[in-house]
Write an enzyme that holds these catalytic residues in place. Structure first.
Site, PDB file in Angstrom:
ATOM      1  N   ASN A 233     -57.340 -33.895  27.958  1.00  0.00           N
ATOM      2  CA  ASN A 233     -56.233 -34.836  28.082  1.00  0.00           C
ATOM      3  C   ASN A 233     -55.665 -35.207  26.720  1.00  0.00           C
ATOM      4  O   ASN A 233     -54.445 -35.350  26.553  1.00  0.00           O
ATOM      5  CB  ASN A 233     -56.687 -36.089  28.825  1.00  0.00           C
ATOM      6  CG  ASN A 233     -56.610 -35.915  30.330  1.00  0.00           C
ATOM      7  OD1 ASN A 233     -56.136 -34.905  30.823  1.00  0.00           O
ATOM      8  ND2 ASN A 233     -57.091 -36.894  31.069  1.00  0.00           N
ATOM      9  N   CYS A 285     -54.027 -41.560  32.979  1.00  0.00           N
ATOM     10  CA  CYS A 285     -54.972 -40.698  32.245  1.00  0.00           C
ATOM     11  C   CYS A 285     -54.753 -40.691  30.742  1.00  0.00           C
ATOM     12  O   CYS A 285     -55.608 -41.124  29.985  1.00  0.00           O
ATOM     13  CB  CYS A 285     -54.896 -39.270  32.791  1.00  0.00           C
ATOM     14  SG  CYS A 285     -55.528 -39.102  34.472  1.00  0.00           S
TER      15      CYS A 285
END
Length: 465
Positions: A233, A285
């Site tokens: 991420n 996220c």
């Protein structure tokens, strides 16, 4: 081989996991302590917007059940997924309160056979050991004896994109499993076998991609699997922030960042994805995971300067849009600005860390009135957003008397609006496209002034010499 599965948590990750595992043939019990949410799911109504959830709920209703009680979900399960929320704490590290509660509930209700307890939630390095200790202690407190090898903990990070979560579950790039117990790895390999081999029949509404082959199954230790999720991420966030930083330079030198991104992305070592300049990243996220990575670094005495810089570039993108509006309108106090999009990305109603809402806050702080539209997220915004926004259901209501239009979320619908018919409604035909999503040349031909991010500004056709 069909397995008995329990999933603790029915948010984006938990519900998608439960649905996809039920679809490929496992018997799944999804557990959530929110009674209203469970009642809605039993009736086939998902608690949030995500494409194809209702259809999938209908397909798997004979293999998926819902409950609010650990004693109904855990004892018979061979695999138990923890898929609860881990929101950031004030110092940036993930709040593991819900993980703790789930681990205790699992430990108190472990069945007689061997159970694999899987961390699906995004948790910091070391959480596998922590969950194992919590499950063990809860079992001992409830039953007064040792657990004697009846469970093992694994990490199985998710790599789902909101708006495409079911697609990513059934057709993933890879499946990562971290565990120290070989039995746990074998159980999860069997669990995912239909996906790994792509041997399941594809749903009509989610056809299998062309040339879809076997899915890589990567096994690691617990710590490596936990760090893979944060690393993936963070790297994607870095790509977005990099192209956004470059877009500011493109504006100064007269380049078009879209051409630049295409030229960069054709390099096979880089690739074209996540090189779209715009308002920046948001959602549940990237903001949370980059913040958690910084906190993890501090815990071990490390300064993660690149991740820190990516967050700063991302914050700066919102200010760049405000500066564009100031440059055109000179004064924002008392202006009415039409905001296209509230969700953090299209095809979801998720408002968490939405760039659109951050931009709206900056505009409100400067005395502007913000009138907002979103194809899906308006009901949720009315319930959850604490900003003094005005909401519009139709394009006409949104643009009437507005001093400028700002596109903040790149919903496909906005490209097909009748911009020519809508132009007379505006006080000033100015469009700031913070996602480079609209057809700027077409808007200029219709008489709009068009400003994008890192692309040449376009004046109305009649003003072009």
């Amino acid at each position: 081989m069909s397995k008995r599965v329990a999933v603790v948590g029915t948010g984006y990750v938990g519900l998608t996991t439960a649905l996809s595992l039920a679809y490929i043939g496992h018997r799944v019990v999804a557990l959530d302590l929110d009674e209203a949410k469970v009642r809605a799911l039993k009736q086939g109504n998902p608690p949030f917007f995500e494409p194809h959830l209702p259809e999938m709920l209908s397909l798997v209703r004979d293999r998926l059940s819902f409950t609010t009680r650990y004693e109904e979900a855990i004892p018979g399960a061979e695999v138990v997924f923890i898929a609860v929320g881990t929101p950031p704490s004030p110092e940036g590290s993930p709040d593991l309160t819900q993980v703790q509660e789930a681990a205790r509930g699992i430990g108190q209700n472990l069945g007689e056979g061997f159970t694999v307890v899987v961390n699906k939630s995004t948790v910091p390095v070391g959480s596998g050991n922590y969950v194992e200790a919590l499950v063990r202690r809860a079992f001992q407190e409830a039953h007064g004896g040792e657990v004697d090898g009846r469970f093992a903990v694994a990490s199985n990070p998710e790599f789902l994109r909101e708006g495409q979560a079911l697609y990513d579950s059934l057709y993933p790039d890879r499946i990562v499993v971290g565990a120290e117990d070989r039995r746990a790895l074998e159980v999860l390999r069997e669990l995912y076998e239909p996906i790994l081999e792509q041997s399941f029949p594809a749903p009509a509404f989610l056809p299998r991609p062309e040339r879809m082959g076997a899915v890589p199954f990567l096994t690691t230790g617990l710590a490596s699997a936990e760090l893979i999720k944060y690393g993936a991420n963070a790297f994607l966030a870095l790509k977005i922030s990099f192209i956004n930083e470059l877009s500011a330079l493109a504006e100064r030198v007269g380049a078009d960042i879209q051409d630049v991104a295409r030229g960069i992305g054709l390099d096979s070592r880089i690739g074209p994805r996540f090189l779209q300049a715009g308002l920046g990243w948001g959602g549940s996220c990237f903001p949370k995971d980059t913040l958690a990575l910084l906190a993890m670094g501090r815990e071990y005495g490390l300064k993660l300067s690149i991740v820190e810089a990516a967050r700063e570039v991302n914050r700066r993108q919102r200010e760049r849009v405000v500066e564009k509006l100031l440059s055109e309108l000179k004064v924002l106090k008392g202006r009415t600005l039409a905001l296209l999009g509230l969700a953090f990305k299209p095809h979801t109603d998720d408002l968490r860390e939405s760039p659109a809402l951050e931009l709206a806050r900056l505009l409100l702080d400067r005395g502007a009135f913000v009138r907002a539209h979103d194809p899906v997220a308006l009901p949720r915004a009315r319930r959850e957003v604490d900003l003094p926004l005005e909401y519009a259901e139709t394009p006409e209501d949104l643009l009437k008397g507005a001093d400028a239009v700002v596109l903040a979320t790149d919903w496909p619908e906005y490209r097909t609006w009748p911009w020519g018919e809508l132009k007379p409604l505006l006080r000033t035909p100015l469009v700031v496209d913070a996602r480079n999503h609209l057809d700027g040349k077409a808007l200029a031909r219709l008489g709009y002034r068009y400003l994008g991010m890192g692309v040449p500004a376009l004046a109305p056709a009649k003003e072009v010499v």
